[in-house]
Design an enzyme around this catalytic site. Structure first.
Site, PDB file in Angstrom:
ATOM      1  CE  LYS A 223      -3.478   2.367   2.756  1.00  0.00           C
ATOM      2  NZ  LYS A 223      -4.472   2.289   3.807  1.00  0.00           N
ATOM      3  CD  GLU A 229       9.142  -6.086   7.254  1.00  0.00           C
ATOM      4  OE1 GLU A 229       8.871  -4.991   6.683  1.00  0.00           O
ATOM      5  OE2 GLU A 229       8.961  -6.272   8.462  1.00  0.00           O
ATOM      6  N   GLY A 284      -4.999  -1.648   4.931  1.00  0.00           N
ATOM      7  CA  GLY A 284      -4.158  -2.771   4.507  1.00  0.00           C
ATOM      8  C   GLY A 284      -4.813  -4.117   4.766  1.00  0.00           C
ATOM      9  NE  ARG A 285      -6.695  -3.497  10.834  1.00  0.00           N
ATOM     10  CZ  ARG A 285      -6.003  -2.377  10.953  1.00  0.00           C
ATOM     11  NH1 ARG A 285      -4.840  -2.251  10.337  1.00  0.00           N
ATOM     12  NH2 ARG A 285      -6.459  -1.367  11.681  1.00  0.00           N
ATOM     13  CD  GLU A 370      -2.109  -4.122  11.391  1.00  0.00           C
ATOM     14  OE1 GLU A 370      -0.878  -4.245  11.479  1.00  0.00           O
ATOM     15  OE2 GLU A 370      -2.696  -4.163  10.294  1.00  0.00           O
ATOM     16  CG  HIS A 401      -5.217 -35.442  16.707  1.00  0.00           C
ATOM     17  ND1 HIS A 401      -5.500 -36.657  17.288  1.00  0.00           N
ATOM     18  CD2 HIS A 401      -6.188 -35.236  15.781  1.00  0.00           C
ATOM     19  CE1 HIS A 401      -6.573 -37.184  16.705  1.00  0.00           C
ATOM     20  NE2 HIS A 401      -7.012 -36.332  15.801  1.00  0.00           N
ATOM     21  CE  LYS A 529       5.871  -1.026  10.304  1.00  0.00           C
ATOM     22  NZ  LYS A 529       4.887  -0.421   9.421  1.00  0.00           N
TER      23      LYS A 529
HETATM   24  O1  F6P Z   1       3.153  -2.622   9.764  1.00  0.00           O
HETATM   25  C1  F6P Z   1       1.808  -2.935   9.662  1.00  0.00           C
HETATM   26  C2  F6P Z   1       1.305  -2.677   8.287  1.00  0.00           C
HETATM   27  O2  F6P Z   1       1.248  -1.313   8.029  1.00  0.00           O
HETATM   28  C3  F6P Z   1      -0.043  -3.341   8.047  1.00  0.00           C
HETATM   29  O3  F6P Z   1      -1.080  -2.574   8.511  1.00  0.00           O
HETATM   30  C4  F6P Z   1      -0.022  -3.531   6.564  1.00  0.00           C
HETATM   31  O4  F6P Z   1      -0.987  -4.450   6.152  1.00  0.00           O
HETATM   32  C5  F6P Z   1       1.391  -4.009   6.376  1.00  0.00           C
HETATM   33  O5  F6P Z   1       2.149  -3.254   7.299  1.00  0.00           O
HETATM   34  C6  F6P Z   1       1.952  -3.842   4.999  1.00  0.00           C
HETATM   35  O6  F6P Z   1       1.953  -2.510   4.590  1.00  0.00           O
HETATM   36  P1  F6P Z   1       2.148  -2.108   3.079  1.00  0.00           P
HETATM   37  O7  F6P Z   1       1.054  -2.714   2.290  1.00  0.00           O
HETATM   38  O8  F6P Z   1       2.120  -0.615   3.066  1.00  0.00           O
HETATM   39  O9  F6P Z   1       3.481  -2.636   2.624  1.00  0.00           O
END
Ligand code: F6P
Length: 563
Positions: A223, A229, A284-285, A370, A401, A529
């Site tokens: 987003k 990452e 995002g979620r 979240e 199990h 972060k």
């Molecule tokens: O760090 C949390 C977050 O901002 C989530 O809310 C989001 O889904 C995820 O990181 C990934 O963010 P992006 O889509 O901006 O890479």
């Protein structure tokens, strides 16, 4: 529009909270009511109320929610519904669907529902009709999906694309990964979709080790297009492609981006024509319905993606139209509040008896925790009650199990949802019948339990002497009276899956409204972060380790010593 994780300094307008939650008459009445319900015996209730299943079950668009195995009676439900009403659920629901900026700490509307509304022609956000924008992106996604599937889109060396790697994390990974796995029987032959999220290099390395860069397409899903990452994995993927294809022009044929950040996408070197846009009013979620769903469309085809959207829309319509007492997400939310706030449950679990939903608990974890892992109200005050529970789960029957022992005989109180399909799209002998039998047997066991007298009688019937039976029987006691919901659906098709996901989204929304929190920001993830940057610098051999607590300094020194 660029989705910044920082907020601007204009006035923050929260949706007013007239009365603190614990001062609402319904809250006080529920506290009192719980005193009367403390000894409530569900088994007795079933014995005395032949219509209990009918009274406490709901049907919507082919989904059945059986919530009769809960510590509730008619008065409980009527007080809980009153709580929802007094907490302003209906007004907030209308505000969300209308595009009001209910995510007030980020000045944003919350409009994932618009993405799956096939009928709406206009919806203004900041004075601009967003519906044509949604349709344009959907059209782009559909054309691109078809171009990949027909082989019209070719890689740099002229081969068609057979492997898709979605690089994203959190909401840019969990939803698409979960849905793609759930809809595997609908998979488009000829393409394989993979998901890479972790910055741990082994995730990407393992995934690409068996792939051919000439036939691989990377989807960079972010987003913000600033996530550490995702950008690290995207750069590594680009290096891998260039190491094999030796021409930067190859990037345009092997990389597309899903983002709100056009500039960031361009800076990375992805052609803006290969960018699928979405907007800051998609959390995002909540983003699998947006361009973030491209990997889903590629995995199962556009028609199935559309069926998923339609299922979610059917649930949106139910959520908007059904009276609160017959409203599935509202009822599920209220049961959660009942246990979280009046029975002191700390966790709740979801057990899909559906291997294809194995990733659903992880997806719901982000959705729920979240969204509602918050402790400041919309009136900017600390809460003085519990908000979101710890959400966890695993597919049945595997959980049986592993950890079900604790559910049946442990000291924790864990309300749980069980999900099961009537039919399996991959039948093998009578295995699905056993799956159903196990699902129902677990909810029955949680309900009925086993008394010491019964346990002892069973042992004696098996031939144990009385003295041994007396010793063993207490260990075989199941307390019972433990609550569960069962969600039953015909089969796990795209439409049903869309409904299920939207059901949980709205459940989480209703709970957030009742707890008077903002379910749509996530400031709590920021501190870690920020702190990672100086620690990353401190890991360099000669760097000043900086100011940290002695534990962190000790760990940094130890790691440096072992380099
Ligand atoms: O760090 C949390 C977050 O901002 C989530 O809310 C989001 O889904 C995820 O990181 C990934 O963010 P992006 O889509 O901006 O890479």
């Amino acid at each position: 529009m660029i989705a910044s994780k920082k907020t601007s300094h204009t006035t923050l307008m929260s949706t007013p909270v007239a009365t603190p939650l614990t001062q609402l008459p319904a809250w006080k009445a529920l506290l009192q009511h719980q005193e009367h319900m403390r000894e409530f015996d569900m088994n007795q209730a079933f014995a005395e109320e032949p219509a209990r299943f009918d009274e406490f079950s709901l049907r919507a668009n082919g989904l059945l929610l059986d919530y009769s195995k809960n510590r509730i009676n008619a008065e409980t439900m009527s007080l809980l519904v009153k709580l929802a009403r007094d907490a302003g659920v209906q007004d907030m629901r209308a505000a969300m669907f209308a595009g009001d900026p209910i995510n007030f700490t980020e000045h944003r509307a919350v409009l994932h529902t618009a993405l799956r509304n096939p009928d709406q022609a206009s919806l203004a956000v900041d004075g601009k009709n967003v519906m044509p924008l949604i349709r344009d992106v959907q059209d782009h996604m559909r054309r691109f999906t078809n171009a990949i599937h027909t082989g019209e889109w070719r890689g740099y060396t002229g081969h068609s694309i057979t492997e898709i790697v979605n690089i994203g994390i959190g909401g840019s990974d969990l939803g698409p990964a979960m849905v793609s796995m759930a809809l595997r029987p609908y998979a488009h032959a000829g393409v394989q979709v993979h998901f890479v999220s972790n910055i741990d290099p082994s995730h990407l390395a393992n995934t690409i080790s068996s792939l051919n860069p000439e036939t691989t397409l990377f989807i960079i899903a972010s987003k913000t297009f600033t996530t550490l990452e995702t950008l690290a994995n995207a750069r590594a993927a680009r290096d891998w492609v260039l190491a094999h294809l030796h021409d930067t022009a190859a990037v345009a044929r092997h990389f597309v981006a899903l983002s709100t950040n056009t500039q960031g996408v361009q800076d990375f070197g992805i052609d803006p024509n290969n960018m699928f846009e979405f907007w800051d009013w998609v959390g995002g979620r909540y983003s699998l319905w947006s361009a973030i769903g491209l990997s889903i469309a590629l995995a199962v085809g556009w028609d199935n993606f559309e069926a998923l959207l339609n299922g979610a829309h059917a649930m949106d319509t139910h959520f908007q139209d059904a009276p609160l007492e017959q409203n599935m997400p509202v009822v599920m939310a209220l049961l959660g509040v009942w246990y979280n706030n009046f029975w002191d449950a700390d966790t709740y679990a979801v057990f899909p008896y559906d291997q294809r939903l194995a990733l659903m608990p992880a997806f719901l974890q982000q959705l729920d925790m979240e969204s509602n892992g918050k402790s400041v109200t919309r009136a900017n005050r600390p809460v003085d009650y519990k908000t979101g529970p710890i959400m966890w789960g695993a597919p049945g029957t595997n959980g049986q199990h592993a950890f079900f022992e604790l559910l049946h005989q442990g000291t924790q109180f864990v309300p749980a949802d069980f999900l099961i399909a009537v039919e399996n799209s991959m039948p093998l002998a009578d295995q699905h019948e056993w799956l159903i039998a196990n699902c129902l047997a677990q909810t029955e066991a949680l309900l009925v339990g086993k008394t010491q007298a019964v346990a002892q009688a069973e042992l004696i019937a098996q031939g144990l002497p009385l003295t041994e039976a007396e010793v063993l029987a207490p260990h075989k006691v199941f307390e019972g009276n433990r609550p569960s919901n069962t969600l039953l659906y015909q089969r796990l098709d795209p439409r049903t899956l869309g409904m299920l996901i939207a059901l949980y989204e709205h459940k989480v929304f209703v709970q957030g409204v009742i707890w008077q929190i903002n379910s749509f920001d996530q400031w709590g993830v920021e501190l870690g972060k920020q702190l990672a940057l100086p620690i990353r610098q401190a890991l360099e051999p000669d760097a000043d380790p900086g100011q940290h607590d002695s534990s962190t300094l000790g760990l940094i020194a130890e790691i440096r010593r072992h380099r």
